[in-house]
Design an enzyme around this catalytic site. Structure first.
Site, PDB file in Angstrom:
ATOM      1  N   LYS A 132       1.007  -1.678   0.128  1.00 52.74           N
ATOM      2  CA  LYS A 132       0.088  -0.234   0.358  1.00 52.74           C
ATOM      3  C   LYS A 132       0.499   1.096   0.265  1.00 52.74           C
ATOM      4  O   LYS A 132       0.912   1.949   1.061  1.00 52.74           O
ATOM      5  CB  LYS A 132      -0.870  -0.307   1.344  1.00 52.74           C
ATOM      6  CG  LYS A 132      -1.515  -1.281   1.536  1.00 52.74           C
ATOM      7  CD  LYS A 132      -2.526  -1.089   2.529  1.00 52.74           C
ATOM      8  CE  LYS A 132      -4.210  -2.022   2.587  1.00 52.74           C
ATOM      9  NZ  LYS A 132      -4.679  -2.356   3.332  1.00 52.74           N
ATOM     10  N   LYS A 164      -4.212 -14.446  -1.267  1.00 52.93           N
ATOM     11  CA  LYS A 164      -5.221 -13.494  -0.193  1.00 52.93           C
ATOM     12  C   LYS A 164      -6.847 -13.869  -0.291  1.00 52.93           C
ATOM     13  O   LYS A 164      -6.974 -14.662  -1.363  1.00 52.93           O
ATOM     14  CB  LYS A 164      -5.218 -11.351  -0.597  1.00 52.93           C
ATOM     15  CG  LYS A 164      -3.805 -11.689  -0.895  1.00 52.93           C
ATOM     16  CD  LYS A 164      -3.535  -9.538  -0.757  1.00 52.93           C
ATOM     17  CE  LYS A 164      -4.000  -9.411   1.186  1.00 52.93           C
ATOM     18  NZ  LYS A 164      -4.506  -7.972   1.252  1.00 52.93           N
ATOM     19  N   GLU A 194      -3.202 -16.239   3.280  1.00 53.81           N
ATOM     20  CA  GLU A 194      -4.043 -15.622   3.967  1.00 53.81           C
ATOM     21  C   GLU A 194      -5.067 -16.126   4.996  1.00 53.81           C
ATOM     22  O   GLU A 194      -5.731 -16.470   3.772  1.00 53.81           O
ATOM     23  CB  GLU A 194      -5.058 -13.909   2.897  1.00 53.81           C
ATOM     24  CG  GLU A 194      -5.832 -12.921   4.482  1.00 53.81           C
ATOM     25  CD  GLU A 194      -6.119 -11.582   3.784  1.00 53.81           C
ATOM     26  OE1 GLU A 194      -5.457 -11.029   3.325  1.00 53.81           O
ATOM     27  OE2 GLU A 194      -7.260 -12.247   3.371  1.00 53.81           O
TER      28      GLU A 194
END
Length: 302
Positions: A132, A164, A194
């Protein structure tokens, strides 16, 4: 890094100077004027981005001498003289804002990272960044995280596999995704998955435990416990530690200064924090002129 930094600086200068150049400076400052200006820290923090200021003046005017009194990673207090620029007055004024913008932005990242690192001191957890980042600034921002005492996560989509929730959803579920990973990855590719629940964690651990029992290599090297409470993280870490292979435990999801210590006390190896780069505040620096042998701190900025 040098190529990336030169590109960033070139873009920033082009944005500032356009096709004409520094119109104000060309009109108000004689071409033959020279001077020295000092980079002053106006608040406490951690320094990062000095090489960007070097690159700025290398492109504006290689004859400007840049001297640093502090190094990237150093702690700063208000009033510290961080560095100085000497040479053509026009060149100093032209490069000032680009140099300070990059210095302030990257030092802000290093400062917030250092604050997070201090909050987990005494635990095994390390503070990491994420993807990010500001588009085009990733290499510089990740370097700033390292200057603040953090560690870097994967650089991009190309250097590691991080599965993810959307990959699992669009890939047909956790079971099929795990099987594809087993079929298509090699020992040279790191894989992280994840998980949103402890049930998903158990499924991942059971998949690799069965492979290991059959003499096959593990597929998953790290597990990201996403948006879990400290109690859930502690239970997840406990289960991972009972696994027959070494698996890194990472925590992520809305981590703040208020929540990071409790998460670290739960025992994970890594806590990744997107806010290190996506919600950072610039550290305040000023460029002050030397007038009559003293630093003139009333020099206007901007």
């Amino acid at each position: 890094m040098n190529t990336e930094m030169d590109r960033v600086v070139r873009t920033a200068l082009a944005e500032d100077l356009g096709l004409v150049g520094d119109l104000t400076t060309m009109v108000t400052v004689p071409a033959e004027a020279t001077g020295t200006a000092y980079v002053m820290a106006r608040e406490a923090g951690v320094l990062s981005g000095t090489t960007c200021a070097d690159a700025t003046f290398a492109q504006v005017d290689p004859e400007v001498t840049v001297t640093w009194h502090r190094r990237d990673g150093d702690k700063l207090t208000p009033g510290d003289v961080v560095g100085e620029f000497s040479g053509s007055a026009r060149s100093i004024l032209t490069g000032e804002r680009t140099a300070l913008n990059l210095l302030g932005h990257l030092s802000g990242i290093a400062t917030r990272t250092a604050e997070m690192v201090a909050l987990v001191d005494g635990t095994k957890a390390r503070i990491a960044d994420t993807r990010k980042t500001t588009p085009g600034l990733r290499a510089l921002e990740k370097r700033a995280v390292a200057d603040g005492g953090g560690i870097n996560h994967r650089f991009g989509l190309h250097d590691a596999i991080l599965v993810k929730d959307n990959h699992i959803g669009l890939g047909g579920g956790l079971g099929p995704v795990l099987q594809r990973l087993a079929n298509h990855t090699s020992h040279l590719v790191r894989v992280e998955i994840e998980v949103d629940t402890l049930e998903q964690l158990e499924q991942v651990l059971a998949f690799d435990a069965a492979r290991l029992a059959d003499g096959l290599p593990q597929v998953v090297h790290a597990i990201l416990l996403d948006n879990m409470s400290p109690a859930q993280v502690a239970e997840g870490v406990r289960r991972v530690r009972q696994h027959p292979a070494r698996v890194v435990t990472e925590v992520s999801g809305g981590v703040t200064e208020a929540s990071v210590r409790a998460l670290a006390d739960a025992g994970p190896d890594v806590i990744s924090v997107g806010a290190l780069t996506h919600s950072v505040r610039c550290l305040d620096f000023g460029l002050d002129l030397l007038t009559n042998g003293t630093v003139d701190k009333k020099h206007p900025k901007g």
